[in-house]
Design a protein around this motif. Structure first.
Motif, PDB file in Angstrom:
ATOM      1  N   LEU A  92     -18.810  72.000  -6.397  1.00  0.00           N
ATOM      2  CA  LEU A  92     -17.913  72.986  -6.522  1.00  0.00           C
ATOM      3  C   LEU A  92     -16.473  72.595  -6.141  1.00  0.00           C
ATOM      4  CD1 LEU A  92     -20.135  75.682  -4.766  1.00  0.00           C
ATOM      5  CD2 LEU A  92     -19.710  75.451  -7.097  1.00  0.00           C
ATOM      6  N   SER A  93     -16.227  71.746  -5.094  1.00  0.00           N
ATOM      7  CA  SER A  93     -14.807  71.335  -4.813  1.00  0.00           C
ATOM      8  C   SER A  93     -14.236  70.649  -6.095  1.00  0.00           C
ATOM      9  CB  SER A  93     -14.930  70.306  -3.581  1.00  0.00           C
ATOM     10  OG  SER A  93     -13.702  69.718  -3.479  1.00  0.00           O
ATOM     11  N   ALA A  94     -15.195  69.794  -6.911  1.00  0.00           N
ATOM     12  CA  ALA A  94     -14.502  69.091  -7.990  1.00  0.00           C
ATOM     13  C   ALA A  94     -14.180  69.888  -9.022  1.00  0.00           C
ATOM     14  CB  ALA A  94     -15.613  67.879  -8.451  1.00  0.00           C
ATOM     15  N   LEU A  95     -14.895  70.805  -9.464  1.00  0.00           N
ATOM     16  CA  LEU A  95     -14.502  71.605 -10.376  1.00  0.00           C
ATOM     17  C   LEU A  95     -13.400  72.580 -10.053  1.00  0.00           C
ATOM     18  CD1 LEU A  95     -18.039  73.603 -11.468  1.00  0.00           C
ATOM     19  CD2 LEU A  95     -16.722  71.614 -12.493  1.00  0.00           C
ATOM     20  N   THR A  96     -12.985  72.893  -8.683  1.00  0.00           N
ATOM     21  CA  THR A  96     -11.917  73.874  -8.109  1.00  0.00           C
ATOM     22  C   THR A  96     -10.653  72.956  -8.219  1.00  0.00           C
ATOM     23  OG1 THR A  96     -13.179  75.058  -6.597  1.00  0.00           O
ATOM     24  CG2 THR A  96     -10.733  75.074  -6.151  1.00  0.00           C
ATOM     25  N   VAL A  97     -10.895  71.359  -7.759  1.00  0.00           N
ATOM     26  CA  VAL A  97      -9.679  70.650  -8.131  1.00  0.00           C
ATOM     27  C   VAL A  97      -9.302  70.463  -9.402  1.00  0.00           C
ATOM     28  CG1 VAL A  97      -8.977  68.149  -7.504  1.00  0.00           C
ATOM     29  CG2 VAL A  97     -10.349  69.391  -5.849  1.00  0.00           C
ATOM     30  N   GLY A  98     -10.485  70.550 -10.324  1.00  0.00           N
ATOM     31  CA  GLY A  98      -9.876  70.155 -11.897  1.00  0.00           C
ATOM     32  C   GLY A  98      -9.204  71.419 -12.450  1.00  0.00           C
ATOM     33  N   LEU A  99      -9.721  72.481 -11.842  1.00  0.00           N
ATOM     34  CA  LEU A  99      -9.086  73.881 -12.570  1.00  0.00           C
ATOM     35  C   LEU A  99      -7.616  73.951 -12.063  1.00  0.00           C
ATOM     36  CD1 LEU A  99     -12.342  76.142 -12.593  1.00  0.00           C
ATOM     37  CD2 LEU A  99     -11.056  75.289 -14.394  1.00  0.00           C
ATOM     38  N   VAL A 100      -7.622  73.770 -10.691  1.00  0.00           N
ATOM     39  CA  VAL A 100      -6.287  73.991 -10.123  1.00  0.00           C
ATOM     40  C   VAL A 100      -5.149  72.914 -10.729  1.00  0.00           C
ATOM     41  CG1 VAL A 100      -4.909  73.651  -7.993  1.00  0.00           C
ATOM     42  CG2 VAL A 100      -6.796  74.885  -7.826  1.00  0.00           C
ATOM     43  N   GLN A 101      -5.557  71.686 -11.018  1.00  0.00           N
ATOM     44  CA  GLN A 101      -4.742  70.509 -11.615  1.00  0.00           C
ATOM     45  C   GLN A 101      -4.206  71.122 -12.991  1.00  0.00           C
ATOM     46  OE1 GLN A 101      -6.560  66.760 -11.726  1.00  0.00           O
ATOM     47  NE2 GLN A 101      -4.425  65.535 -11.555  1.00  0.00           N
ATOM     48  N   GLN A 102      -5.312  71.500 -13.676  1.00  0.00           N
ATOM     49  CA  GLN A 102      -4.960  71.897 -14.930  1.00  0.00           C
ATOM     50  C   GLN A 102      -3.929  73.243 -15.209  1.00  0.00           C
ATOM     51  OE1 GLN A 102      -5.736  70.296 -18.052  1.00  0.00           O
ATOM     52  NE2 GLN A 102      -6.050  68.861 -16.647  1.00  0.00           N
ATOM     53  N   TYR A 103      -4.442  74.111 -14.211  1.00  0.00           N
ATOM     54  CA  TYR A 103      -3.498  75.522 -14.407  1.00  0.00           C
ATOM     55  C   TYR A 103      -2.175  75.185 -13.906  1.00  0.00           C
ATOM     56  CZ  TYR A 103      -7.795  78.189 -15.042  1.00  0.00           C
ATOM     57  OH  TYR A 103      -8.930  78.793 -15.375  1.00  0.00           O
ATOM     58  N   ALA A 104      -1.982  74.270 -12.868  1.00  0.00           N
ATOM     59  CA  ALA A 104      -0.759  73.971 -12.111  1.00  0.00           C
ATOM     60  C   ALA A 104       0.269  72.960 -13.129  1.00  0.00           C
ATOM     61  CB  ALA A 104      -0.739  73.280 -11.052  1.00  0.00           C
ATOM     62  N   ASN A 105      -0.782  72.202 -13.948  1.00  0.00           N
ATOM     63  CA  ASN A 105       0.189  71.375 -14.819  1.00  0.00           C
ATOM     64  C   ASN A 105       0.860  72.172 -15.823  1.00  0.00           C
ATOM     65  OD1 ASN A 105       0.165  68.843 -13.729  1.00  0.00           O
ATOM     66  ND2 ASN A 105      -2.100  68.276 -14.733  1.00  0.00           N
ATOM     67  N   TYR A 106       0.086  73.088 -16.154  1.00  0.00           N
ATOM     68  CA  TYR A 106       0.850  74.035 -17.554  1.00  0.00           C
ATOM     69  C   TYR A 106       1.630  75.355 -16.831  1.00  0.00           C
ATOM     70  CZ  TYR A 106       0.827  77.069 -21.757  1.00  0.00           C
ATOM     71  OH  TYR A 106       0.987  77.723 -22.799  1.00  0.00           O
ATOM     72  N   TYR A 107       0.985  75.990 -15.847  1.00  0.00           N
ATOM     73  CA  TYR A 107       1.984  77.263 -15.400  1.00  0.00           C
ATOM     74  C   TYR A 107       2.984  76.900 -14.412  1.00  0.00           C
ATOM     75  CZ  TYR A 107      -1.825  79.910 -17.783  1.00  0.00           C
ATOM     76  OH  TYR A 107      -2.631  80.497 -18.805  1.00  0.00           O
ATOM     77  N   ALA A 108       2.836  75.589 -13.819  1.00  0.00           N
ATOM     78  CA  ALA A 108       3.835  75.496 -12.960  1.00  0.00           C
ATOM     79  C   ALA A 108       4.819  73.949 -13.313  1.00  0.00           C
ATOM     80  CB  ALA A 108       3.166  75.066 -11.369  1.00  0.00           C
ATOM     81  N   GLY A 109       4.762  73.961 -14.554  1.00  0.00           N
ATOM     82  CA  GLY A 109       5.667  72.929 -15.033  1.00  0.00           C
ATOM     83  C   GLY A 109       5.219  71.417 -14.691  1.00  0.00           C
ATOM     84  N   GLY A 110       4.025  71.163 -14.710  1.00  0.00           N
ATOM     85  CA  GLY A 110       3.545  69.702 -14.587  1.00  0.00           C
ATOM     86  C   GLY A 110       3.381  69.469 -13.233  1.00  0.00           C
ATOM     87  N   TYR A 111       3.265  70.302 -11.957  1.00  0.00           N
ATOM     88  CA  TYR A 111       3.053  69.874 -10.742  1.00  0.00           C
ATOM     89  C   TYR A 111       1.634  70.174 -10.562  1.00  0.00           C
ATOM     90  CZ  TYR A 111       8.059  70.027 -10.147  1.00  0.00           C
ATOM     91  OH  TYR A 111       9.446  69.877 -10.140  1.00  0.00           O
ATOM     92  N   GLY A 112       0.627  69.559 -11.456  1.00  0.00           N
ATOM     93  CA  GLY A 112      -0.723  69.479 -10.915  1.00  0.00           C
ATOM     94  C   GLY A 112      -1.091  68.880  -9.825  1.00  0.00           C
ATOM     95  N   ASP A 113      -0.484  67.464  -9.645  1.00  0.00           N
ATOM     96  CA  ASP A 113      -1.119  67.086  -8.425  1.00  0.00           C
ATOM     97  C   ASP A 113      -0.361  67.632  -7.116  1.00  0.00           C
ATOM     98  OD1 ASP A 113      -1.851  64.973 -10.367  1.00  0.00           O
ATOM     99  OD2 ASP A 113      -0.268  63.686 -10.201  1.00  0.00           O
ATOM    100  N   LEU A 114       0.751  68.275  -7.295  1.00  0.00           N
ATOM    101  CA  LEU A 114       1.074  68.843  -6.220  1.00  0.00           C
ATOM    102  C   LEU A 114       0.333  70.012  -5.746  1.00  0.00           C
ATOM    103  CD1 LEU A 114       3.336  69.309  -3.890  1.00  0.00           C
ATOM    104  CD2 LEU A 114       4.604  70.520  -5.628  1.00  0.00           C
ATOM    105  N   GLY A 115      -0.134  70.801  -6.818  1.00  0.00           N
ATOM    106  CA  GLY A 115      -1.137  71.796  -6.488  1.00  0.00           C
ATOM    107  C   GLY A 115      -2.323  71.472  -5.989  1.00  0.00           C
ATOM    108  N   VAL A 116      -2.716  70.120  -6.070  1.00  0.00           N
ATOM    109  CA  VAL A 116      -4.040  69.796  -5.578  1.00  0.00           C
ATOM    110  C   VAL A 116      -3.901  69.519  -4.049  1.00  0.00           C
ATOM    111  CG1 VAL A 116      -5.677  67.848  -5.556  1.00  0.00           C
ATOM    112  CG2 VAL A 116      -5.157  68.850  -7.583  1.00  0.00           C
ATOM    113  N   VAL A 117      -2.840  68.744  -3.831  1.00  0.00           N
ATOM    114  CA  VAL A 117      -2.169  68.461  -2.291  1.00  0.00           C
ATOM    115  C   VAL A 117      -2.111  69.628  -1.591  1.00  0.00           C
ATOM    116  CG1 VAL A 117      -0.423  67.628  -0.953  1.00  0.00           C
ATOM    117  CG2 VAL A 117      -1.024  66.535  -2.938  1.00  0.00           C
ATOM    118  N   VAL A 118      -1.537  70.824  -2.414  1.00  0.00           N
ATOM    119  CA  VAL A 118      -1.392  72.332  -1.481  1.00  0.00           C
ATOM    120  C   VAL A 118      -2.986  72.635  -1.300  1.00  0.00           C
ATOM    121  CG1 VAL A 118      -0.659  74.508  -1.808  1.00  0.00           C
ATOM    122  CG2 VAL A 118       0.925  72.573  -2.580  1.00  0.00           C
TER     123      VAL A 118
END
Length: 308
Positions: free
Chosen positions: A245-271
């Motif tokens: 479940l954690s892996a799926l959450t990280v994958g989704l957060v990274q994809q959503y943040a990359n698209y909706y936050a201008g490429g900050y997927g890695d930062l979204g995972v850190v947050v």
């Protein structure tokens, strides 16, 4: 709507890849208490052997043979590392970290010396290179393959730990190794099996990572290992399901943040990692709501005493 579907299914595929890497880490660390920083090195060597196999054979048969070769490469490499190095270091955490970190640096450098530093395209069969329509979105076929393999691995690990003799021996050996050894059971052999199984999962993840990204490089395993550690920290070591479940959450957060936050997927995972770690209760302190209730109760008690 089609963009959201594409991001969600791609995120699930990426989360499945993270789970395949993190599941081996969780097995080794959770069951054997070994912090294995060389896990990414197993992945790197495996994906290069798989790449050579897939290029030589070609097509879908080449990919299937590459998956077998990559998985066996990870298994054998992990078994050798456990027998030669890690077996002497059980219970010595600092030495484990030094040895595995050294391997994580030396092995990619060796791979770079042999095959060069440039990224190479991973051969993808025609059957897995196309897309399929889902609710108006064109989703790459290999995303569904990753999710299917991750589900099979999840079920397989559950069965190994709960239904097999070695799974029960490892779980008992972690709790009280001396007692299990006194019963005449060879715990060391079971630990070698678990370490090799973790390497096999890393090898399989390397092959599927080549499919997902379409390329490979000497330091590819190291970068993926960072996200695998994040997954293990967020999911904890309570169960392999929590890691999934954690892996799926990280994958989704990274994809959503990359698209909706201008490429900050890695930062979204850190947050996300920071939020989970900071909200997780320390030993003996209870959950955040419980701490808040205690603080409010103490505040009311002090206020009542001041009024009196």
């Amino acid at each position: 709507m089609d963009t959201l579907v594409l991001l969600t299914l791609t995120g699930l595929g990426l989360g499945a890849l993270y789970f395949l890497i993190a599941s081996g880490l969780a097995l080794i660390f959770g069951l054997m208490d070994v912090l294995n920083f060389a896990h990414g090195a197993f992945l790197t060597v495996s994906v290069y052997t798989a790449w050579r196999t897939a290029e030589t054979v070609g097509g879908m048969p080449g990919l299937l043979l590459a998956a077998v070769v990559g998985t066996l490469t990870g298994l054998l490499l992990a078994a050798v590392v456990e027998l030669v190095l890690v077996r002497r270091l059980y219970g010595r955490v600092k030495e484990q970290i030094l040895v595995t970190v050294g391997l994580s640096l030396a092995v990619p450098a060796l791979v770079q010396t042999v095959w060069g530093a440039d990224a190479r395209p991973f051969p993808v069969p025609d059957a897995l290179s196309g897309t399929v329509g889902v609710l108006g979105a064109r989703v790459p076929v290999n995303r569904f393959l990753l999710v299917a393999v991750a589900l099979l691995v999840l079920v397989g690990i559950h069965l190994f730990l709960s239904r097999t003799r070695y799974g029960l021996i490892v779980r008992a050996g972690v709790e009280d190794r001396a007692m299990v050894t006194a019963l005449g059971i060879d715990v060391t052999r079971a630990f070698t099996l678990v370490f090799a199984l973790g390497g096999a999962l890393a090898g399989l993840a390397g092959v599927l990572g080549g499919l997902y990204f379409g390329s490979l490089s000497p330091h590819h395993g190291t970068s993926l290992l960072v996200f695998a550690f994040v997954v293990v920290i967020i999911g904890g070591l309570v169960s392999i399901t929590s890691v999934a479940l954690s892996a799926l959450t990280v994958g989704l957060v990274q994809q959503y943040a990359n698209y909706y936050a201008g490429g900050y997927g890695d930062l979204g995972v850190v947050v996300l990692l920071a939020a989970v770690v900071l909200s997780r209760p320390a030993a003996g302190t209870g959950s955040p709501p419980a701490r808040l209730r205690r603080a409010l109760t103490a505040l009311r008690t002090r206020s009542a005493g001041g009024t009196a």
